[in-house]
Write a protein that holds these residues in place. Structure first.
Motif, PDB file in Angstrom:
ATOM      1  N   MET A   1     -41.375  54.345  30.093  1.00 35.76           N
ATOM      2  CA  MET A   1     -40.235  54.473  30.980  1.00 35.76           C
ATOM      3  C   MET A   1     -38.990  54.000  30.242  1.00 35.76           C
ATOM      4  O   MET A   1     -39.000  52.973  29.595  1.00 35.76           O
ATOM      5  N   ASP A   2     -37.931  54.778  30.325  1.00 37.41           N
ATOM      6  CA  ASP A   2     -36.659  54.346  29.763  1.00 37.41           C
ATOM      7  C   ASP A   2     -36.200  53.108  30.505  1.00 37.41           C
ATOM      8  O   ASP A   2     -36.541  52.896  31.661  1.00 37.41           O
ATOM      9  N   GLU A   3     -35.375  52.300  29.845  1.00 37.72           N
ATOM     10  CA  GLU A   3     -34.893  51.082  30.491  1.00 37.72           C
ATOM     11  C   GLU A   3     -33.953  51.385  31.644  1.00 37.72           C
ATOM     12  O   GLU A   3     -33.869  50.619  32.578  1.00 37.72           O
ATOM     13  N   THR A   4     -33.251  52.500  31.579  1.00 39.04           N
ATOM     14  CA  THR A   4     -32.290  52.840  32.622  1.00 39.04           C
ATOM     15  C   THR A   4     -32.697  54.130  33.314  1.00 39.04           C
ATOM     16  O   THR A   4     -33.136  55.068  32.675  1.00 39.04           O
ATOM     17  N   CYS A   5     -32.537  54.176  34.609  1.00 35.02           N
ATOM     18  CA  CYS A   5     -32.837  55.378  35.386  1.00 35.02           C
ATOM     19  C   CYS A   5     -31.964  56.540  34.903  1.00 35.02           C
ATOM     20  O   CYS A   5     -30.763  56.381  34.694  1.00 35.02           O
ATOM     21  N   GLN A   6     -32.570  57.702  34.754  1.00 34.74           N
ATOM     22  CA  GLN A   6     -31.829  58.874  34.311  1.00 34.74           C
ATOM     23  C   GLN A   6     -30.799  59.350  35.331  1.00 34.74           C
ATOM     24  O   GLN A   6     -29.919  60.140  35.008  1.00 34.74           O
ATOM     25  N   HIS A   7     -30.895  58.866  36.558  1.00 34.81           N
ATOM     26  CA  HIS A   7     -29.977  59.273  37.611  1.00 34.81           C
ATOM     27  C   HIS A   7     -28.836  58.286  37.840  1.00 34.81           C
ATOM     28  O   HIS A   7     -28.070  58.425  38.780  1.00 34.81           O
ATOM     29  N   LEU A   8     -28.718  57.273  36.968  1.00 35.28           N
ATOM     30  CA  LEU A   8     -27.681  56.253  37.112  1.00 35.28           C
ATOM     31  C   LEU A   8     -26.586  56.469  36.076  1.00 35.28           C
ATOM     32  O   LEU A   8     -26.855  56.722  34.918  1.00 35.28           O
ATOM     33  N   SER A   9     -25.362  56.384  36.538  1.00 40.66           N
ATOM     34  CA  SER A   9     -24.234  56.407  35.605  1.00 40.66           C
ATOM     35  C   SER A   9     -23.257  55.334  36.063  1.00 40.66           C
ATOM     36  O   SER A   9     -23.369  54.796  37.165  1.00 40.66           O
ATOM     37  N   TYR A  10     -22.322  55.001  35.199  1.00 35.74           N
ATOM     38  CA  TYR A  10     -21.307  54.013  35.551  1.00 35.74           C
ATOM     39  C   TYR A  10     -19.951  54.691  35.518  1.00 35.74           C
ATOM     40  O   TYR A  10     -19.635  55.412  34.569  1.00 35.74           O
ATOM     41  N   ARG A  11     -19.173  54.493  36.570  1.00 35.37           N
ATOM     42  CA  ARG A  11     -17.873  55.152  36.685  1.00 35.37           C
ATOM     43  C   ARG A  11     -16.780  54.142  36.982  1.00 35.37           C
ATOM     44  O   ARG A  11     -16.987  53.196  37.726  1.00 35.37           O
TER      45      ARG A  11
ATOM     46  N   ASP B   1     -38.698  43.407  36.271  1.00 37.15           N
ATOM     47  CA  ASP B   1     -39.963  44.154  36.299  1.00 37.15           C
ATOM     48  C   ASP B   1     -39.971  45.259  37.354  1.00 37.15           C
ATOM     49  O   ASP B   1     -41.036  45.690  37.797  1.00 37.15           O
ATOM     50  N   LEU B   2     -38.801  45.725  37.768  1.00 33.25           N
ATOM     51  CA  LEU B   2     -38.708  46.861  38.688  1.00 33.25           C
ATOM     52  C   LEU B   2     -38.727  48.144  37.879  1.00 33.25           C
ATOM     53  O   LEU B   2     -38.261  48.185  36.752  1.00 33.25           O
ATOM     54  N   ASP B   3     -39.257  49.207  38.449  1.00 30.03           N
ATOM     55  CA  ASP B   3     -39.368  50.492  37.772  1.00 30.03           C
ATOM     56  C   ASP B   3     -38.810  51.580  38.695  1.00 30.03           C
ATOM     57  O   ASP B   3     -39.349  51.788  39.780  1.00 30.03           O
ATOM     58  N   PRO B   4     -37.741  52.260  38.300  1.00 33.51           N
ATOM     59  CA  PRO B   4     -37.169  53.301  39.163  1.00 33.51           C
ATOM     60  C   PRO B   4     -38.196  54.347  39.597  1.00 33.51           C
ATOM     61  O   PRO B   4     -38.155  54.829  40.735  1.00 33.51           O
TER      62      PRO B   4
END
Length: 79
Positions: free
Chosen positions: A1-11, A46-49
């Protein structure tokens, strides 16, 4: 699993406002998310999107079963 959710961005702007610090934005819900939600998105504590976020799981199921619609791709209004 990538460390960051693929559906998250910062704006740094959105909803007609600009921010001094970039805010977490969920591309599934097409909305800014609270910092606690971003913790899930960033796999902190330890949460996983893929297992801990209902939006991620719902979106993943829709795209794998072929029911991806204009609204799901962000071309329409979010539900």
């Amino acid at each position: 699993m990538d460390e960051t959710c693929q559906h998250l961005s910062y704006r740094e702007e959105g909803d007609g406002k600009s921010f001094d610090t970039a805010r977490a934005f969920c591309t599934v819900t097409e909305s800014f998310v609270q910092p606690m939600r971003a913790d899930v998105c960033n796999a902190r504590y330890d949460l996983d999107p893929a297992t801990d976020c209902e939006f991620y799981v719902e979106r993943d199921a829709e795209t794998t079963d072929g029911s991806d619609t204009d609204a799901d791709r962000g071309d329409g209004e979010a539900e």
